[in-house]
Write a protein that holds these residues in place. Structure first.
Motif, PDB file in Angstrom:
ATOM      1  N   GLN A  81       0.586  -0.959  -0.218  1.00 24.71           N
ATOM      2  CA  GLN A  81      -0.074   0.147  -0.250  1.00 24.71           C
ATOM      3  C   GLN A  81       0.926   2.203   0.467  1.00 24.71           C
ATOM      4  O   GLN A  81       0.781   1.915  -0.671  1.00 24.71           O
ATOM      5  CB  GLN A  81      -0.735  -0.101   1.133  1.00 24.71           C
ATOM      6  N   LEU A  82       1.842   1.022   0.873  1.00 25.29           N
ATOM      7  CA  LEU A  82       3.032   2.316   0.223  1.00 25.29           C
ATOM      8  C   LEU A  82       3.267   2.579  -0.502  1.00 25.29           C
ATOM      9  O   LEU A  82       3.566   3.464  -1.342  1.00 25.29           O
ATOM     10  CB  LEU A  82       4.103   2.182   1.343  1.00 25.29           C
ATOM     11  N   LEU A  83       3.739   1.320  -1.769  1.00 21.55           N
ATOM     12  CA  LEU A  83       4.340   1.788  -2.796  1.00 21.55           C
ATOM     13  C   LEU A  83       2.896   2.303  -3.943  1.00 21.55           C
ATOM     14  O   LEU A  83       3.686   3.433  -4.972  1.00 21.55           O
ATOM     15  CB  LEU A  83       4.419   0.525  -3.244  1.00 21.55           C
ATOM     16  N   GLY A  84       1.700   2.429  -3.298  1.00 19.35           N
ATOM     17  CA  GLY A  84       1.129   2.736  -4.173  1.00 19.35           C
ATOM     18  C   GLY A  84       0.521   4.446  -4.323  1.00 19.35           C
ATOM     19  O   GLY A  84       0.376   5.067  -4.210  1.00 19.35           O
ATOM     20  N   TRP A  85       0.644   4.842  -3.121  1.00 14.05           N
ATOM     21  CA  TRP A  85       0.827   5.962  -2.054  1.00 14.05           C
ATOM     22  C   TRP A  85       1.740   6.837  -2.560  1.00 14.05           C
ATOM     23  O   TRP A  85       1.353   8.083  -2.750  1.00 14.05           O
ATOM     24  CB  TRP A  85       0.878   5.558  -0.724  1.00 14.05           C
ATOM     25  N   ILE A  86       3.172   5.984  -2.410  1.00 12.96           N
ATOM     26  CA  ILE A  86       4.067   7.190  -3.189  1.00 12.96           C
ATOM     27  C   ILE A  86       3.864   7.406  -4.752  1.00 12.96           C
ATOM     28  O   ILE A  86       4.239   8.042  -5.451  1.00 12.96           O
ATOM     29  CB  ILE A  86       5.374   5.135  -3.516  1.00 12.96           C
ATOM     30  N   ARG A  87       3.049   6.210  -5.962  1.00  9.08           N
ATOM     31  CA  ARG A  87       3.160   6.581  -7.091  1.00  9.08           C
ATOM     32  C   ARG A  87       1.647   7.494  -7.240  1.00  9.08           C
ATOM     33  O   ARG A  87       1.939   8.509  -7.935  1.00  9.08           O
ATOM     34  CB  ARG A  87       2.806   5.161  -7.549  1.00  9.08           C
ATOM     35  N   ASP A  88       0.761   7.190  -5.626  1.00  6.57           N
ATOM     36  CA  ASP A  88      -0.272   8.527  -6.815  1.00  6.57           C
ATOM     37  C   ASP A  88       0.495  10.083  -5.691  1.00  6.57           C
ATOM     38  O   ASP A  88      -0.343  10.945  -6.678  1.00  6.57           O
ATOM     39  CB  ASP A  88      -1.455   7.743  -5.472  1.00  6.57           C
TER      40      ASP A  88
END
Length: 469
Positions: free
Chosen positions: A403-410
């Motif tokens: 989920q942290l990787l997804g947040w970084i992308r967004d």
């Protein structure tokens, strides 16, 4: 006693039939994950659901898949791998049937996220256990061939889904996938155990403990004032024994081993980076590299093709060279890191295709040697528990770091930065594993040298003793 050391491993024979059976199971069940978007995204749009809902369903599916590791150790010990794999196929089919009649989002969460995810979680370690018992030196290539079945399924499954979607609609396509997953039961029938499994009846064991405590209490006559203390002590002892029994069933003593922690956490980080890359790679090609849809599909096919070919060829090379499974996994991780860094720094089509080949090849090295690394570190009687604990670590890290990787992308609104964030996870594994593996290698080398010198020194003494006799 170690189960595997008490018998001769055939390293083939009927084991190749088991490999073919597992390939069929993977082809018709594990490959279902690759057609989620093709099957369900259109129906979710008709329900006026957004991309967040689709991501939630897939993330919960991954969570259920990996947290089935809580039960997989005791399940494999209590039942045959054949029965556990067959149960997994039934759960996958049942979950898809539920999805075919879905009218609300939570129906997909129950059907796909829970039942399909949990079923796939039972299939993977149980089929690996079946193969592991029949192979020793050829174990790598046996696992590679069985996993190639999932790759083949990913090639033809989209065409099957497309046919049924066009001719029979959403419900017909999902029911067809449910029926196809049941063919895994045919494969499960061939998962014949090499030896009779060790009986591991938890319920009977607990009943014996209770009977023993009751007998001890009725056979001892003590003062009333002492009865309460003795009963309390007996209860605490029983609870302690039950807790000990639970720890044994799940092989929690493995968590006392720092190297085991390093292995399962490292593999979970690589798994999370791979899942995230699979999700963002098409968007990176389309929005950052500015490739059209045909080229995007071609690059994805290159990754899949390189993955399948190396799943078949790589184990033959590493087995012949007798390379440790964990070293091959580490080399694969380093290759994934290099591929991501170079991919993030280019928009050139030839370089992108070359990196697609590299990523597909190195991905196969991590996928094949995942469970093999656990099997090389754990004793045979602890392998089921080790696989379960590894799955649990993946579930925890996917739902947090993923989920942290997804947040970084967004947050960064950049697929390039997301690729670098994945690279940080892979680099962390390389930096932690490399010195540890090197230290263990040098330690083993010194041990072998001293043992060789001791043998050389003892040989003349034995010869002299024999001559005097």
């Amino acid at each position: 006693m170690d189960v595997q050391t008490s018998r001769t491993v055939p390293d083939g024979g009927y084991g190749w039939i088991i490999v073919a059976a597992v390939a069929v199971i993977n082809m018709t069940n594990q490959s279902i994950l690759s057609v989620f978007g093709q099957l369900f995204v259109g129906e979710l749009r008709r329900m006026q659901e957004d991309t967040f809902t689709a991501a939630l369903i897939t993330n919960l599916n991954s969570l259920a898949l990996n947290f089935s590791g809580l039960f997989i150790g005791p399940a494999i010990k209590s039942f045959k791998p054949r029965n556990v794999a067959a149960t997994g196929c039934l759960l996958v089919s049942f979950g898809l049937v539920l999805c075919s009649f879905a009218t609300q989002t939570w129906h997909f969460i129950v059907g796909y996220s829970f039942f399909v995810g949990f079923g796939l979680g039972l299939i993977s370690p149980s089929t690996f256990m079946a193969i592991n018992s029949y192979f020793s030196s050829k174990r790598g290539r046996a696992v590679g061939v069985s996993l190639a079945g999932a790759g083949v399924g990913q090639v033809f499954m989209p065409h099957v889904v497309h046919y049924f979607m066009i001719n029979h609609g959403f419900r017909g396509a999902v029911l067809a996938m449910a029926a196809l997953s049941l063919t895994g039961l045919i494969g499960a029938m061939f998962l014949k155990p090499l030896t009779a499994p060790v009986k591991h009846n938890n319920r009977k064991h607990l009943q014996l403990l209770v009977d023993k405590e009751n007998k001890a209490q009725t056979s001892i006559t003590i003062q009333p004032a002492q009865v309460e203390n003795t009963t309390q002590k007996s209860t605490e002892t029983l609870c302690g024994r039950m807790g000990h029994r639970l720890a044994q069933a799940m092989d929690l003593e493995l968590l006392k081993d720092f190297v085991f922690w390093s292995i399962i956490v490292g593999m979970a980080l690589v798994y999370t980076a791979t899942i995230n890359f699979t999700m963002v790679f098409p968007s990176f090609l389309q929005h950052t590299a500015q490739l059209n849809s045909q080229l995007v599909a071609s690059c994805m096919s290159v990754v899949a093709g390189a993955d399948i070919i190396c799943r078949l060829l790589l184990p033959c090379i590493t087995d012949r060279l007798r390379m440790p499974y964990r070293v091959v996994f580490l080399l694969g991780t380093a290759g994934l890191l290099l591929g991501r860094v170079l991919l993030a720094e280019t928009t050139s089509l030839p370089v992108i295709i070359a990196m697609s080949v590299l990523i597909g090849m190195t991905k196969s090295a991590t996928v094949i040697n995942n469970n093999l690394t656990i099997s090389a570190h754990c004793r045979a009687d602890k392998l089921a528990g080790g696989l379960g604990l590894s799955m649990i670590s993946k579930g925890i890290i996917v739902i947090t770091v993923g989920q942290l990787l997804g947040w970084i992308r967004d947050y960064a609104d950049s697929y390039v930065i997301c690729l670098y964030a994945q690279g940080v996870l892979l680099l962390l594994v390389v930096l932690v594993w490399t010195p540890e593996i090197y230290y263990r290698f040098k330690k083993q080398q010194r041990h072998n040298t001293s043992k060789s010198m001791e043998t050389t020194y003892m040989a003349p003494e034995q010869a002299s003793s024999n001559s005097r006799a």
